[in-house]
Design an enzyme around this catalytic site. Structure first.
Site, PDB file in Angstrom:
ATOM      1  CG  ASP A   9      54.670  87.519  64.285  1.00 31.72           C
ATOM      2  OD1 ASP A   9      55.027  87.823  65.439  1.00 31.72           O
ATOM      3  OD2 ASP A   9      55.443  86.996  63.457  1.00 31.72           O
ATOM      4  CE  LYS A  31      58.376  86.163  66.895  1.00 34.11           C
ATOM      5  NZ  LYS A  31      59.062  87.060  65.940  1.00 34.11           N
ATOM      6  CG  ASP A  58      62.007  87.639  68.076  1.00 33.05           C
ATOM      7  OD1 ASP A  58      63.157  88.017  68.393  1.00 33.05           O
ATOM      8  OD2 ASP A  58      61.616  87.548  66.895  1.00 33.05           O
ATOM      9  CG  LEU A  59      60.350  91.578  73.492  1.00 30.81           C
ATOM     10  CD1 LEU A  59      60.143  92.213  74.870  1.00 30.81           C
ATOM     11  CD2 LEU A  59      59.158  91.901  72.592  1.00 30.81           C
ATOM     12  CE  LYS A  60      64.071  90.045  65.374  1.00 33.33           C
ATOM     13  NZ  LYS A  60      62.657  89.760  65.626  1.00 33.33           N
ATOM     14  CG  ASP A  63      68.572 100.344  75.849  1.00 34.44           C
ATOM     15  OD1 ASP A  63      69.443 101.175  76.211  1.00 34.44           O
ATOM     16  OD2 ASP A  63      67.366 100.618  75.785  1.00 34.44           O
ATOM     17  CB  ILE A  64      73.095 100.961  78.056  1.00 36.62           C
ATOM     18  CG1 ILE A  64      71.898 101.141  78.987  1.00 36.62           C
ATOM     19  CG2 ILE A  64      73.300 102.189  77.177  1.00 36.62           C
ATOM     20  CD1 ILE A  64      72.100 102.264  80.015  1.00 36.62           C
ATOM     21  CB  THR A 120      65.657  86.107  57.711  1.00 32.96           C
ATOM     22  OG1 THR A 120      64.608  86.437  58.617  1.00 32.96           O
ATOM     23  CG2 THR A 120      66.548  85.083  58.352  1.00 32.96           C
ATOM     24  CD  GLN A 186      61.482  86.453  56.873  1.00 26.18           C
ATOM     25  OE1 GLN A 186      62.576  86.989  56.747  1.00 26.18           O
ATOM     26  NE2 GLN A 186      60.965  86.191  58.063  1.00 26.18           N
ATOM     27  NE  ARG A 207      54.868  86.660  57.308  1.00 25.70           N
ATOM     28  CZ  ARG A 207      55.653  87.629  56.870  1.00 25.70           C
ATOM     29  NH1 ARG A 207      55.128  88.698  56.284  1.00 25.70           N
ATOM     30  NH2 ARG A 207      56.966  87.545  57.042  1.00 25.70           N
TER      31      ARG A 207
HETATM   32  O1  C5P Z   1      55.893  84.858  59.060  1.00 29.51           O
HETATM   33  P1  C5P Z   1      57.357  84.497  59.086  1.00 29.51           P
HETATM   34  O2  C5P Z   1      57.589  83.009  59.013  1.00 29.51           O
HETATM   35  O3  C5P Z   1      58.158  85.276  58.090  1.00 29.51           O
HETATM   36  O4  C5P Z   1      57.823  84.941  60.543  1.00 29.51           O
HETATM   37  C1  C5P Z   1      59.165  84.912  60.942  1.00 29.51           C
HETATM   38  C2  C5P Z   1      59.259  85.377  62.362  1.00 29.51           C
HETATM   39  O5  C5P Z   1      60.612  85.372  62.752  1.00 29.51           O
HETATM   40  C3  C5P Z   1      58.728  86.781  62.582  1.00 29.51           C
HETATM   41  O6  C5P Z   1      58.018  86.771  63.810  1.00 29.51           O
HETATM   42  C4  C5P Z   1      59.962  87.641  62.674  1.00 29.51           C
HETATM   43  O7  C5P Z   1      59.808  88.693  63.591  1.00 29.51           O
HETATM   44  C5  C5P Z   1      61.005  86.656  63.199  1.00 29.51           C
HETATM   45  N1  C5P Z   1      62.395  86.944  62.831  1.00 29.51           N
HETATM   46  C6  C5P Z   1      62.804  87.049  61.512  1.00 29.51           C
HETATM   47  N2  C5P Z   1      64.121  87.314  61.228  1.00 29.51           N
HETATM   48  C7  C5P Z   1      65.022  87.475  62.206  1.00 29.51           C
HETATM   49  C8  C5P Z   1      64.609  87.368  63.539  1.00 29.51           C
HETATM   50  C9  C5P Z   1      63.280  87.085  63.807  1.00 29.51           C
HETATM   51  O8  C5P Z   1      61.986  86.872  60.598  1.00 29.51           O
HETATM   52  N3  C5P Z   1      66.291  87.666  61.924  1.00 29.51           N
END
Ligand code: C5P
Length: 228
Positions: A9, A31, A58-60, A63-64, A120, A186, A207
């Site tokens: 990221d 990712k 990871d675009l989550k 949508d339809i 999370t 988080q 991170r």
């Molecule tokens: O920096 P960190 O370790 O918090 O990054 C966690 C990664 O996991 C981020 O890219 C975030 O978008 C992704 N993620 C998340 N929780 C979810 C799904 C994905 O933190 N439920």
């Protein structure tokens, strides 16, 4: 054996690629999330795949069914190995995503589809319109999604054990923090070792690796912890 995915990221493509170069040969998976995809476009996926990474896009998707199905097919054409959708999209959307992934199979290889349960970053009482705790909600969604054919779910390391006991789904866990590390935004976090011991199949770490002074060293330390 659980596998490590590093979440790249970054606000700038060059910084992302610099870190990818530092982690090449150490971490098998990376990712690409919303920030990187929106800034750098789909070519970033091909660039990382060319460097030897398996790419988790990871675009989550939410949508339809038709739209999600075509987005999954496009991701598969672009060389993606894991894609995410939201379990809250329901059975039809999840089934459509899985059918598109299966249709994109080449030599038996296709992208895995993981459904997000509860982010999370959600703590107790923070999910709009949902009275149950994030842990209970994640388990409830995973139990439903178990019959929809998807490969796995995205959940925190805190609920992975009950999900693995009650479903046959793979589990991919973000919110991983080595002991003493900053939680950042988080909420439901656990250590790499706790996640592995609880049965996680994939650990997503951003991170704690990408913002470390020595990302390769931080990744190696996490891999060692995962190995027990
Ligand atoms: O920096 P960190 O370790 O918090 O990054 C966690 C990664 O996991 C981020 O890219 C975030 O978008 C992704 N993620 C998340 N929780 C979810 C799904 C994905 O933190 N439920």
């Amino acid at each position: 054996m659980a596998q490590l995915i590093v979440a790249l990221d970054f606000p700038e493509k060059e910084a992302l690629l610099d870190t990818a170069r530092a982690l090449k040969g150490i971490v098998p998976w990376c990712k690409v999330g919303l920030e990187a995809f929106i800034l750098s476009g789909p070519s970033i996926v091909a660039q990382l795949a060319d460097m030897g990474f398996k790419v988790f896009l990871d675009l989550k998707l939410y949508d339809i069914p038709n739209t999600v199905s075509h987005a999954v097919a496009a991701g598969a054409r672009n060389g993606v190995s894991i894609m995410t959708i939201h379990c809250q999209g329901g059975k039809k959307m999840c089934t459509a995503a899985m059918e598109a992934a299966e249709a994109a199979s080449v030599n038996g290889e296709r992208p895995y589809i993981f459904g997000v349960t509860a982010l999370t970053s959600f703590g107790p009482c923070e999910m709009p319109g949902i009275a149950s705790t994030p842990q209970d909600f994640a388990l409830q969604l995973a139990r439903s999604a178990d019959g929809w054919g998807i490969d796995g779910v995205v959940c925190s390391g805190l609920e992975v054990k009950s999900i693995k006991m009650q479903t046959s789904l793979l589990a991919l866990c973000p919110g991983i923090r080595p002991a003493g590390a900053d939680k950042n935004d988080q909420a439901r976090v656990c250590t790499p070792l706790q996640a592995v011991k609880s049965g996680a199949d994939f650990l997503v770490v951003g991170r704690p690796i990408t913002r470390a002074a020595d990302p390769a060293g931080a990744a190696k330390a996490i891999l060692e912890e995962m190995a027990g």
